[in-house]
Write a protein that holds these residues in place. Structure first.
Motif, PDB file in Angstrom:
ATOM      1  N   LEU A 209       0.852  -1.181   0.000  1.00  0.00           N
ATOM      2  CA  LEU A 209       0.000   0.000   0.000  1.00  0.00           C
ATOM      3  C   LEU A 209       0.889   1.232   0.000  1.00  0.00           C
ATOM      4  O   LEU A 209       1.711   1.418   0.907  1.00  0.00           O
ATOM      5  CB  LEU A 209      -0.916   0.012   1.224  1.00  0.00           C
ATOM      6  CG  LEU A 209      -1.810   1.248   1.378  1.00  0.00           C
ATOM      7  CD1 LEU A 209      -2.773   1.370   0.201  1.00  0.00           C
ATOM      8  CD2 LEU A 209      -2.573   1.212   2.693  1.00  0.00           C
ATOM      9  N   LEU A 210       0.754   2.048  -1.017  1.00  0.00           N
ATOM     10  CA  LEU A 210       1.539   3.282  -1.136  1.00  0.00           C
ATOM     11  C   LEU A 210       0.839   4.389  -0.366  1.00  0.00           C
ATOM     12  O   LEU A 210      -0.338   4.673  -0.600  1.00  0.00           O
ATOM     13  CB  LEU A 210       1.691   3.660  -2.611  1.00  0.00           C
ATOM     14  CG  LEU A 210       2.311   2.584  -3.522  1.00  0.00           C
ATOM     15  CD1 LEU A 210       2.342   3.063  -4.967  1.00  0.00           C
ATOM     16  CD2 LEU A 210       3.701   2.224  -3.054  1.00  0.00           C
ATOM     17  N   LEU A 211       1.576   5.051   0.535  1.00  0.00           N
ATOM     18  CA  LEU A 211       1.010   6.063   1.416  1.00  0.00           C
ATOM     19  C   LEU A 211       1.907   7.287   1.426  1.00  0.00           C
ATOM     20  O   LEU A 211       3.128   7.195   1.208  1.00  0.00           O
ATOM     21  CB  LEU A 211       0.866   5.532   2.855  1.00  0.00           C
ATOM     22  CG  LEU A 211      -0.078   4.348   3.065  1.00  0.00           C
ATOM     23  CD1 LEU A 211       0.122   3.777   4.444  1.00  0.00           C
ATOM     24  CD2 LEU A 211      -1.516   4.779   2.871  1.00  0.00           C
ATOM     25  N   SER A 212       1.302   8.431   1.699  1.00  0.00           N
ATOM     26  CA  SER A 212       2.052   9.661   1.910  1.00  0.00           C
ATOM     27  C   SER A 212       2.051   9.997   3.391  1.00  0.00           C
ATOM     28  O   SER A 212       1.188   9.539   4.157  1.00  0.00           O
ATOM     29  CB  SER A 212       1.436  10.812   1.103  1.00  0.00           C
ATOM     30  OG  SER A 212       0.099  11.043   1.521  1.00  0.00           O
ATOM     31  N   GLY A 213       3.020  10.806   3.797  1.00  0.00           N
ATOM     32  CA  GLY A 213       3.129  11.137   5.219  1.00  0.00           C
ATOM     33  C   GLY A 213       1.996  11.989   5.729  1.00  0.00           C
ATOM     34  O   GLY A 213       1.714  12.004   6.932  1.00  0.00           O
ATOM     35  N   SER A 214       1.307  12.691   4.860  1.00  0.00           N
ATOM     36  CA  SER A 214       0.194  13.541   5.294  1.00  0.00           C
ATOM     37  C   SER A 214      -1.109  12.769   5.415  1.00  0.00           C
ATOM     38  O   SER A 214      -2.100  13.323   5.901  1.00  0.00           O
ATOM     39  CB  SER A 214       0.009  14.690   4.291  1.00  0.00           C
ATOM     40  OG  SER A 214      -0.257  14.171   2.991  1.00  0.00           O
ATOM     41  N   GLN A 215      -1.131  11.532   4.991  1.00  0.00           N
ATOM     42  CA  GLN A 215      -2.357  10.753   5.067  1.00  0.00           C
ATOM     43  C   GLN A 215      -2.588  10.286   6.499  1.00  0.00           C
ATOM     44  O   GLN A 215      -1.654   9.923   7.215  1.00  0.00           O
ATOM     45  CB  GLN A 215      -2.267   9.545   4.123  1.00  0.00           C
ATOM     46  CG  GLN A 215      -3.552   8.777   3.979  1.00  0.00           C
ATOM     47  CD  GLN A 215      -3.443   7.723   2.873  1.00  0.00           C
ATOM     48  OE1 GLN A 215      -2.501   7.744   2.095  1.00  0.00           O
ATOM     49  NE2 GLN A 215      -4.424   6.842   2.804  1.00  0.00           N
ATOM     50  N   CYS A 216      -3.837  10.274   6.935  1.00  0.00           N
ATOM     51  CA  CYS A 216      -4.189   9.881   8.303  1.00  0.00           C
ATOM     52  C   CYS A 216      -4.159   8.359   8.407  1.00  0.00           C
ATOM     53  O   CYS A 216      -4.891   7.669   7.685  1.00  0.00           O
ATOM     54  CB  CYS A 216      -5.558  10.426   8.670  1.00  0.00           C
ATOM     55  SG  CYS A 216      -6.085   9.962  10.346  1.00  0.00           S
ATOM     56  N   ILE A 217      -3.325   7.857   9.306  1.00  0.00           N
ATOM     57  CA  ILE A 217      -3.189   6.422   9.526  1.00  0.00           C
ATOM     58  C   ILE A 217      -3.755   6.104  10.901  1.00  0.00           C
ATOM     59  O   ILE A 217      -3.224   6.591  11.913  1.00  0.00           O
ATOM     60  CB  ILE A 217      -1.720   5.959   9.434  1.00  0.00           C
ATOM     61  CG1 ILE A 217      -1.087   6.433   8.127  1.00  0.00           C
ATOM     62  CG2 ILE A 217      -1.625   4.451   9.583  1.00  0.00           C
ATOM     63  CD1 ILE A 217      -1.736   5.870   6.901  1.00  0.00           C
ATOM     64  N   PRO A 218      -4.845   5.367  11.019  1.00  0.00           N
ATOM     65  CA  PRO A 218      -5.380   5.028  12.345  1.00  0.00           C
ATOM     66  C   PRO A 218      -4.347   4.244  13.154  1.00  0.00           C
ATOM     67  O   PRO A 218      -3.793   3.249  12.702  1.00  0.00           O
ATOM     68  CB  PRO A 218      -6.603   4.166  12.022  1.00  0.00           C
ATOM     69  CG  PRO A 218      -6.984   4.546  10.626  1.00  0.00           C
ATOM     70  CD  PRO A 218      -5.707   4.863   9.930  1.00  0.00           C
ATOM     71  N   GLY A 219      -4.085   4.724  14.354  1.00  0.00           N
ATOM     72  CA  GLY A 219      -3.101   4.108  15.229  1.00  0.00           C
ATOM     73  C   GLY A 219      -1.827   4.895  15.348  1.00  0.00           C
ATOM     74  O   GLY A 219      -0.986   4.566  16.195  1.00  0.00           O
ATOM     75  N   LEU A 220      -1.616   5.927  14.514  1.00  0.00           N
ATOM     76  CA  LEU A 220      -0.429   6.766  14.557  1.00  0.00           C
ATOM     77  C   LEU A 220      -0.793   8.157  15.060  1.00  0.00           C
ATOM     78  O   LEU A 220      -1.850   8.704  14.716  1.00  0.00           O
ATOM     79  CB  LEU A 220       0.219   6.889  13.169  1.00  0.00           C
ATOM     80  CG  LEU A 220       0.898   5.648  12.596  1.00  0.00           C
ATOM     81  CD1 LEU A 220       1.554   5.976  11.264  1.00  0.00           C
ATOM     82  CD2 LEU A 220       1.921   5.078  13.561  1.00  0.00           C
ATOM     83  N   ARG A 236       4.965   7.596  15.372  1.00  0.00           N
ATOM     84  CA  ARG A 236       4.735   7.356  16.803  1.00  0.00           C
ATOM     85  C   ARG A 236       3.388   6.668  16.963  1.00  0.00           C
ATOM     86  O   ARG A 236       2.405   7.043  16.319  1.00  0.00           O
ATOM     87  CB  ARG A 236       4.761   8.678  17.577  1.00  0.00           C
ATOM     88  CG  ARG A 236       6.095   9.409  17.523  1.00  0.00           C
ATOM     89  CD  ARG A 236       5.999  10.744  18.251  1.00  0.00           C
ATOM     90  NE  ARG A 236       4.978  11.605  17.649  1.00  0.00           N
ATOM     91  CZ  ARG A 236       4.260  12.473  18.343  1.00  0.00           C
ATOM     92  NH1 ARG A 236       4.415  12.595  19.650  1.00  0.00           N
ATOM     93  NH2 ARG A 236       3.349  13.215  17.724  1.00  0.00           N
ATOM     94  N   LEU A 237       3.344   5.669  17.854  1.00  0.00           N
ATOM     95  CA  LEU A 237       2.156   4.842  18.038  1.00  0.00           C
ATOM     96  C   LEU A 237       1.237   5.416  19.100  1.00  0.00           C
ATOM     97  O   LEU A 237       1.692   6.035  20.077  1.00  0.00           O
ATOM     98  CB  LEU A 237       2.553   3.419  18.429  1.00  0.00           C
ATOM     99  CG  LEU A 237       3.258   2.589  17.356  1.00  0.00           C
ATOM    100  CD1 LEU A 237       3.772   1.283  17.948  1.00  0.00           C
ATOM    101  CD2 LEU A 237       2.316   2.296  16.199  1.00  0.00           C
ATOM    102  N   HIS A 238      -0.058   5.173  18.929  1.00  0.00           N
ATOM    103  CA  HIS A 238      -1.051   5.464  19.957  1.00  0.00           C
ATOM    104  C   HIS A 238      -0.893   4.473  21.101  1.00  0.00           C
ATOM    105  O   HIS A 238      -0.382   3.360  20.934  1.00  0.00           O
ATOM    106  CB  HIS A 238      -2.472   5.344  19.379  1.00  0.00           C
ATOM    107  CG  HIS A 238      -3.022   6.645  18.887  1.00  0.00           C
ATOM    108  ND1 HIS A 238      -3.439   7.652  19.728  1.00  0.00           N
ATOM    109  CD2 HIS A 238      -3.236   7.087  17.617  1.00  0.00           C
ATOM    110  CE1 HIS A 238      -3.884   8.668  19.007  1.00  0.00           C
ATOM    111  NE2 HIS A 238      -3.773   8.349  17.715  1.00  0.00           N
ATOM    112  N   THR A 239      -1.370   4.843  22.266  1.00  0.00           N
ATOM    113  CA  THR A 239      -1.367   3.942  23.410  1.00  0.00           C
ATOM    114  C   THR A 239      -2.499   2.926  23.252  1.00  0.00           C
ATOM    115  O   THR A 239      -3.640   3.297  22.950  1.00  0.00           O
ATOM    116  CB  THR A 239      -1.534   4.718  24.721  1.00  0.00           C
ATOM    117  OG1 THR A 239      -0.500   5.700  24.816  1.00  0.00           O
ATOM    118  CG2 THR A 239      -1.463   3.771  25.917  1.00  0.00           C
ATOM    119  N   SER A 240      -2.185   1.659  23.441  1.00  0.00           N
ATOM    120  CA  SER A 240      -3.186   0.609  23.259  1.00  0.00           C
ATOM    121  C   SER A 240      -3.891   0.312  24.570  1.00  0.00           C
ATOM    122  O   SER A 240      -3.352   0.540  25.663  1.00  0.00           O
ATOM    123  CB  SER A 240      -2.517  -0.674  22.741  1.00  0.00           C
ATOM    124  OG  SER A 240      -1.561  -1.139  23.670  1.00  0.00           O
TER     125      SER A 240
END
Length: 1422
Positions: A209-220, A236-240
């Motif tokens: 999956l090609l992604l850009s840094g400005s795209q919203c990634i759930p969990g980051l 950086r990861l979200h707290t689980s």
């Protein structure tokens, strides 16, 4: 919930090609690619006309060059305006990074970058068009690529759209394809480098999956201020948080029983449509109901989903307590009395994140089984003979509220064609066109559960209402209640995770997949394995362990970790196909050929009663019956081989060389390799009268003076294989050899000693099947394999899997060999040795029960004791050479009586000699003198005897202890005989008994590296099953100390233990025959016809020593070598003192002789071993469906050395018996490298050094049309002299290839010297091209003319040559033309036999034979 659906819908991926998915999994690598700027005008002229607001953006898509497949998801940059062109080259700056990770680390995985322009038309609509594309190489063939150093690279762009990559004409490397045109003046600047910072968050991102840094990634988390909005640069990861699910149950509409009945009926209908029998479809049953639960962030599952087992509610109620049944009934009251599927355990989800795009995905799967028996009867619940498949029937998604902590949830189940988080088909949902919204939520089914964040918190349910009990399903498709209840009761125990029903009822793996050590049980399940199971239903069982949901996260991480996989084997050279060098036509002789052979006077083959042998056709099927062959009243087999004729193929053009004399080499069974004498090829006069002309030359024997033999034509060889020749138990081996093997015959030029080609013939028609004699005539194609030099090719090859284009291996049919094979039965005399049954020493278990006691005899005896009861006494000096050297009397009598030693006893011989001496003395009248001399002689003898007696007494005292110890060791020694073949493992067990009343730690000492103790219990069990032994197998039986020390075994007092041994040899053995051999009719020495030396017997010794160091038992093995059968012969010619690297490709393993028949499953791993330890021989595991290659690396010796070795191919892990045995001949030749131009003469000289005698020699070449020598004929090579051999090379075609050059002694037909000429030819530049169309037929051809103008200011002489002399001849081969004048060249085109096209080159050379110009004529035959 809506946010998860939005993220999921926007990131739907196209999966890689199916063949890529079947390859072994690898570690995924993360990359960052920065697209910097586009330099040059991207738009063609006329594109911007009529458009306003023209802008440009880039699109990036992953592409698989090998399979022509786009995959992943196309990524777009932001749009950039197009500036007006100025003096400087325009530059459009993007500077946008794209991130992705992939495990497809292969040179043919590339990224396609497309330049797209968009603009507004006059009516306001948006128009987009492709301006070009580029191919960005992600991986290279070198292992260190891609480089870690960040550097800018320039990407070339091509005209057109990326859809051109799907065109079938793109079959060459993309960079070199002539259909792609470079976009001049336009390129893309980019940077590609690995991105290790992305590794910790790869679980949030799906592959490819090609992604850009400005795209919203759930969990980051969002990017820092200094990161310019690029969240993937330093992610950086979200707290689980951890969620718990309890009291989960599933309701299906209208009821569980009716839903499953309808599901089974649909599956049975599908199976009937696919071709299954009605009996198999009717026995389809449900084996297991499973629920896969995982956390999904809209892009991918964060971890492998947990797999749990659901059971019907009634079955749980029968096994649980009353309170639990009340809780279940109360929680499932919404099911309106229908039965529900209940989860008995608690689910723990530690990877959840408080984000609206995070959701819990629940997938309901059904496991079905069908009996694999032929009768179609249903298998019991614990049967291991059923085939399993799995189908997903429903799925649901739950996204918890951010502020929720606990509660209850009821979700509608989904199915049908609606896209889901797993790329697989889902069972249909009922039609809801006429239903209300409330009914639509229920008709597909519901899942109910309680959720909480606390591990102790548990939401109680309402009190139990009254509900009607319902009987469990009793349809024949449903499993019985009793076994399921028993299993449920077992799983309710607090011991730990138990086996699920699918574990117990799954079909066993095929022999090719089953591990010999332990069953393969994988915890949980993977999406890839589930997809494969759904794609290939009823191919194998589904096995897993039910997950222990109370384990810690550390255990989860350890369970998910997978071992690294080795990269697939990709050889950097062209593979050689097994069987491509040698093939048999398998066709019978034509009637015209039979008439010619019959009239030529070949000898007739007769049986033992002097009647003609029965003639069979090579196309008739053969039914092999070993019992009928062994019961033949004529046990003797006389194998007759008649070489009749060797003919030229009609396709061979007249200019090719054709030998005048030939000889043949081959090896039949275990007889020594046979080399026939030189045979002359005589052309038949009647050939022109036949229609086919397949038979042109017959074979005639040559006398010693070089004249033709006046006897019958052809050459005949006979082999006698009877019980006197065969070893015990070898008759069955010989019959199997005739049934399955082929005889390879090499054809050699008798004058040049060059290999013409090889042919192979099946020998199955030699099985007589009770007939007195059979004969079969064959017409075989003699095939020559020409191997060109191995040249590495750059990556990007789209013609095959891998990065190397197969080159340099092609076969040419040189001729047809006519031969007759026959088997004549003979009655043999009955002898004491029978070859049919196996001898007693073939038993697999050897015992040392003390039956071999000490029988008595001399203490000084060497070797094993005699078996005879009556033993004649012998003198000590006669049995001990050391003692005889110290005795004076023995030396005198021994030297005097040496010629008659062994005929009579010493006492009788001495008495007779004394009588003769007395008679002669009395006759001569010297009685008085003789009497005095006799008295003195007797006194001297007494003195010598007294001295000898003292020496004997002292010698006996000194050797008494040694003799007694030797005889005592014989009492504990066991003799055994092994019959071992090359590469085959001989397994046996030794029953070792501890004779003492105390325990012992026994050390096993072996004096041979070919004999070993089997230490692995899995290997021991494998050999026992193969041998049919029922003795027990012990785990951890031996203690192995470090280094090369002997293994140790613990034995209790009077205990007996079975110790497994394996004998396996890979060393070369001499040709083995005994009292039989080659009996030629003429031409070979008859003295060497019947006697050959047999292979000597090997002796191995095993000593079992106790704790005190004294031996408890001794095992002496006599190894009798058995004949080995060669399945394939390879012959390579290579330059001296270099390394030969070859890859030999195996055919499908099921087609090889010796492979198991009807074994299901994938191909087994292939193992190889070589008889020469200095040869590197290996094979690599490849993906399913990929070919298998055997890699050889051999160091060639000095010229003209020939290195022979064997290669054994195994299809089992323990190397028990070779499936194939190859023999490899490596000829080391002197190498000469020549770089030349086609059509141009290149000269070089070779140095000849004379031998010790004067020799008459001649040079021969394998390509006389292209390579010529001077002197041309026979010349004299003086002794110890040095002479030059001039070589002229004029190649006819471009490329790299080998040409053989031999220097042969014409008087003795011996090879004096040999060279391997390596040609590197390039084609000259073509100055003019012509086209001509000719009619096909046997006419006179056509005459044409072309002109040539001399460009020089002086008169010049020219020579003409053609690349196809058989198709084009010149009116004059040379001409002279004045300065600036024009000369007409007369051309004559020969007629063609068939339609087609041919390119003919005309080389115009100067007086030094250097190429001046080259014309190309394209001839079309219609």
């Amino acid at each position: 919930m809506k946010e998860w659906q939005g993220v999921f819908a926007q990131n739907v991926l196209v999966l890689p090609h199916l063949q890529r998915a079947r390859q072994p999994a690898r570690e995924s690598t993360a990359f960052q690619c920065v697209l910097k700027w586009l330099e040059g005008p991207p738009l063609r002229q006329g594109v911007q006309e009529g458009l306003s607001e023209v802008e440009v953006h880039l699109r990036v898509t992953l592409f698989d060059v090998t399979y022509h497949h786009f995959f992943g998801r196309t990524w777009k940059t932001s749009v950039r305006p197009v500036r007006q062109p100025s003096k400087q080259p325009p530059r459009i700056v993007f500077n946008e990074p794209v991130y992705f990770h992939t495990s497809l680390n292969h040179p043919n995985i590339v990224a396609v970058v497309e330049v797209v322009s968009e603009g507004r038309k006059r009516d306001g609509t948006l128009q987009t068009s492709s301006c070009g594309f580029g191919i960005l190489q992600l991986f290279k063939s070198k292992p260190e690529s891609p480089t870690s150093v960040s550097q800018d690279k320039r990407l070339r762009l091509y005209h057109g759209t990326p859809r051109a990559l799907l065109h079938p004409l793109l079959q060459d490397p993309i960079e070199q394809n002539r259909h792609l045109t470079v976009l001049e003046g336009c390129s893309l600047q980019y940077t590609l480098r690995p991105h290790p910072a992305l590794q910790p968050v790869l679980h949030l991102l799906p592959e490819n999956l090609l992604l850009s840094g400005s795209q919203c990634i759930p969990g980051l988390l969002p990017a820092h201020g200094g990161e310019a909005g690029d969240a993937l640069r330093k992610p950086r990861l979200h707290t689980s948080v951890t969620w718990y699910l309890d009291d989960l149950f599933v309701n299906l509409y209208p009821s569980l029983e009716k839903f499953e009945e309808e599901l089974l009926e649909e599956l049975r209908s599908d199976r009937l449509r696919e071709g299954s029998s009605p009996g198999d479809s009717s026995t389809l049953e449900i084996r297991e109901r499973r629920l896969c639960v995982g956390v999904h962030n809209g892009l991918a599952f964060l971890q492998r989903p947990q797999v749990v087992v659901l059971v019907p509610e009634m079955e749980v109620a029968l096994t649980r307590s009353a309170s639990f049944s009340r809780n279940v009934s109360a929680s499932s009251k919404s099911s309106s009395g229908s039965q529900a599927l209940v989860l008995r355990s608690r689910l723990r989800l530690p990877e959840m994140v408080s984000h609206p795009a995070f959701a819990v995905v629940l997938q309901l799967e059904y496991v079905f089984t069908a009996p694999s028996g032929l009768d179609g009867s249903a298998a019991p619940a614990t049967s291991l003979s059923s085939l399993a498949c799995m189908h997903m029937v429903r799925w649901a998604v739950w996204s918890p509220e951010p502020d929720a902590s606990s509660g209850q949830m009821t979700l509608p189940l989904q199915g049908g064609t609606q896209p889901g988080p797993v790329n697989c088909l889902v069972y249909k949902v009922p039609s809801t066109s006429m239903s209300s919204e409330e009914v639509k939520q229920v008709e597909s089914g519901t899942v109910h559960f309680q959720y909480s964040r606390s591990p102790e918190e548990h939401v109680d349910t309402s009190p139990e209402p009254a509900r009607s009990s319902k009987k469990p399903p009793t349809s024949p498709s449903s499993p019985s209640t009793q076994p399921t209840s028993r299993l449920a009761a077992t799983q309710d125990s607090p011991v730990g995770p138990g086996l699920s029903i699918s574990q117990l009822a799954a079909s066993p793996q095929s022999p090719a997949q089953r591990s010999p050590s332990r069953p393969s049980l994988q915890p949980g399940g993977s999406l890839h394995s589930l997809a494969q199971a759904q794609e290939l239903p009823f191919e194998g069982g589904i096995s897993h362990l039910e997950a222990d949901l109370s384990r810690t996260s550390a255990n989860l991480d350890a369970c998910v970790a997978e071992p690294l996989q080795e990269l697939p084997f990709m050889p950097l050279h062209a593979p050689i196909i097994v069987g491509a060098q040698v093939r048999s036509s398998g066709s019978a002789l034509s009637r015209a050929s039979m008439v010619l052979l019959q009239s030529s006077g070949f000898p007739e083959i007769l049986d033992a009663q002097q009647r003609p042998a029965k003639t069979v056709s090579p196309t008739d099927p053969v039914r092999f019956s070993p019992q009928q062959e062994e019961a033949d009243p004529l046990p003797g087999n006389e194998i007759v081989l008649q070489l009749l004729a060797f003919s030229r193929v009609p396709q061979d053009h007249r200019g090719a060389p054709w030998p005048k004399t030939v000889y043949f080499t081959f090896q039949f069974y275990r007889f020594p390799p046979a080399t026939t004498p030189r045979l002359q090829l005589v052309k038949l006069e009647e050939v022109g009268k036949t229609s086919t002309g397949s038979l042109s030359h017959i074979l005639i024997q040559i006398n010693k003076d070089g004249s033709s033999d006046a006897g019958p034509p052809g050459f005949q060889l006979k082999y006698m294989v009877d019980p006197a020749f065969l070893k015990p138990g070898e008759q069955r081996w010989f019959l199997r050899y005739l049934a399955v093997q082929t005889l390879q015959i090499d054809v050699w030029d008798g004058d040049s000693l060059l290999l013409v080609g090889s042919a192979a013939v099946h020998m199955k028609h030699l099985l007589r099947q009770g007939r007195p004699a059979v004969q079969v005539s064959h017409e075989l194609e003699v095939v020559a394999t020409e191997c060109e030099q191995d040249v590495e090719v750059v990556s990007g090859d789209v013609t095959r899997f891998g990065s190397v284009k197969p080159i340099g291996v092609h076969t040419v049919v040189k001729g047809r060999l006519h031969l007759t094979l026959a088997n004549v039965g003979h009655a043999c005399k009955q002898s004491g040795r029978q070859s049919g049954p196996l001898p007693p020493s073939r038993s697999r278990v050897i015992s040392n029960d003390g039956t071999s006691g000490f029988p008595g005899g001399s203490l000084l005896a060497r070797g094993s004791p005699r078996r005879k009861r009556v033993v004649q006494a012998q003198k000590l000096a006669d049995v001990d050479s050391e003692l005889a050297a110290m005795l004076v009397t023995h030396m005198q009598t021994g030297s005097r009586n040496l010629p008659v030693a062994g005929r009579e006893s010493d006492a009788v011989r001495r008495r007779k000699l004394e009588r003769m001496r007395s008679v002669r003395l009395r006759e001569s009248g010297e009685e008085l003198g003789g009497r005095r001399s006799s008295v003195l002689a007797q006194q001297s003898v007494r003195v010598q005897h007294s001295r000898d007696l003292r020496v004997i007494e002292a010698y006996r005292e000194r050797t008494k202890a040694e003799g007694i110890a030797g005889l005592l060791s014989q009492a504990i020694t066991t003799q055994h005989t092994l019959y071992a073949a090359l590469g085959a493992a001989e397994f046996f067990e030794f029953a070792l008994k501890n004779p003492h009343n105390t325990q012992h730690t026994v050390s096993i000492e072996i004096d041979s590296p070919e004999l070993s103790v089997i230490l692995d219990s899995s290997e021991w069990r494998y050999f026992k099953n193969a041998a049919g032994l029922l003795t027990p197998v012990e785990e951890d039986m031996f203690h192995v100390r470090g280094g090369s020390l002997a293994p140790q075994l613990y034995l209790r007092p009077k205990e007996t233990a079975h110790i497994p041994f394996k004998y396996q040899t890979f060393s070369l053995a001499q040709p083995a025959t005994a009292q039989a051999g080659l009996r030629p009719e003429k031409g070979l020495d008859s003295r060497s016809a019947c006697t050959f030396s047999a292979v000597p017997t090997k002796h191995e010794k095993v000593t079992f020593r106790g704790s005190s160091g004294k031996p408890l038992a001794v095992l002496c093995l006599a190894v009798e070598p058995q004949p080995h059968v060669v399945d394939q012969v390879f012959r390579f010619y290579h330059p001296e003192l270099t390394f030969l690297k070859k890859s030999i490709r195996l055919p499908p393993w099921r087609t090889l002789p010796g492979a198991p028949v009807g074994a299901p499953g994938e191909d087994p791993p292939v193992h190889v071993r070589c008889s020469d330890p200095n040869v590197i021989c290996e094979t690599q595991n490849v993906g399913p469906g990929e070919p298998r290659d055997v890699f050889l690396k051999v160091a060639s010796g000095p010229s003209p050395e020939i290195k022979d070795f064997f290669v054994a191919i195994y299809a089992d892990h323990w190397l028990a018996a070779p499936m194939q045995l190859w023999q490899v001949h490596l000829h080391s030749l002197q190498r000469v490298d020549v770089s030349c131009v086609t059509g141009q003469l290149t000269r070089l000289s070779l140095v000849l050094r004379g031998t010790q005698a004067v020799r008459k020699v001649r040079a021969f070449t394998s390509h006389p049309q292209e390579l010529k020598t001077d002197p041309k004929g026979v010349f004299v090579l003086p002794p110890h002299g040095v002479q030059d051999l001039q070589v002229s090379v004029r190649p006819r075609r471009a490329g790299n290839r080998f040409v053989h050059l031999n220097l042969v002694d014409v008087d003795f037909h011996q090879l004096v010297a040999s060279w391997l000429v390596c040609l590197s030819c390039r084609q000259p530049l073509i100055s003019k091209a012509f086209e001509i169309t000719l009619a096909v037929g046997e006419g006179k051809g056509a005459n044409k003319r072309i002109t040539y103008t001399n460009p020089y200011p002086s008169r010049r002489a020219y020579r003409l040559h053609s690349s196809h002399p058989d198709l084009l001849q010149f009116k004059e081969d040379s001409f002279e033309v004045g300065a600036g004048e024009t000369h007409t060249l007369g051309l004559r085109f020969a007629p063609s036999r068939g339609p087609g096209e041919e390119e003919i080159l005309i080389y115009i050379n100067d007086h030094e034979d250097k190429n001046e110009e080259t014309f190309c004529i394209k001839v079309t035959y219609q």
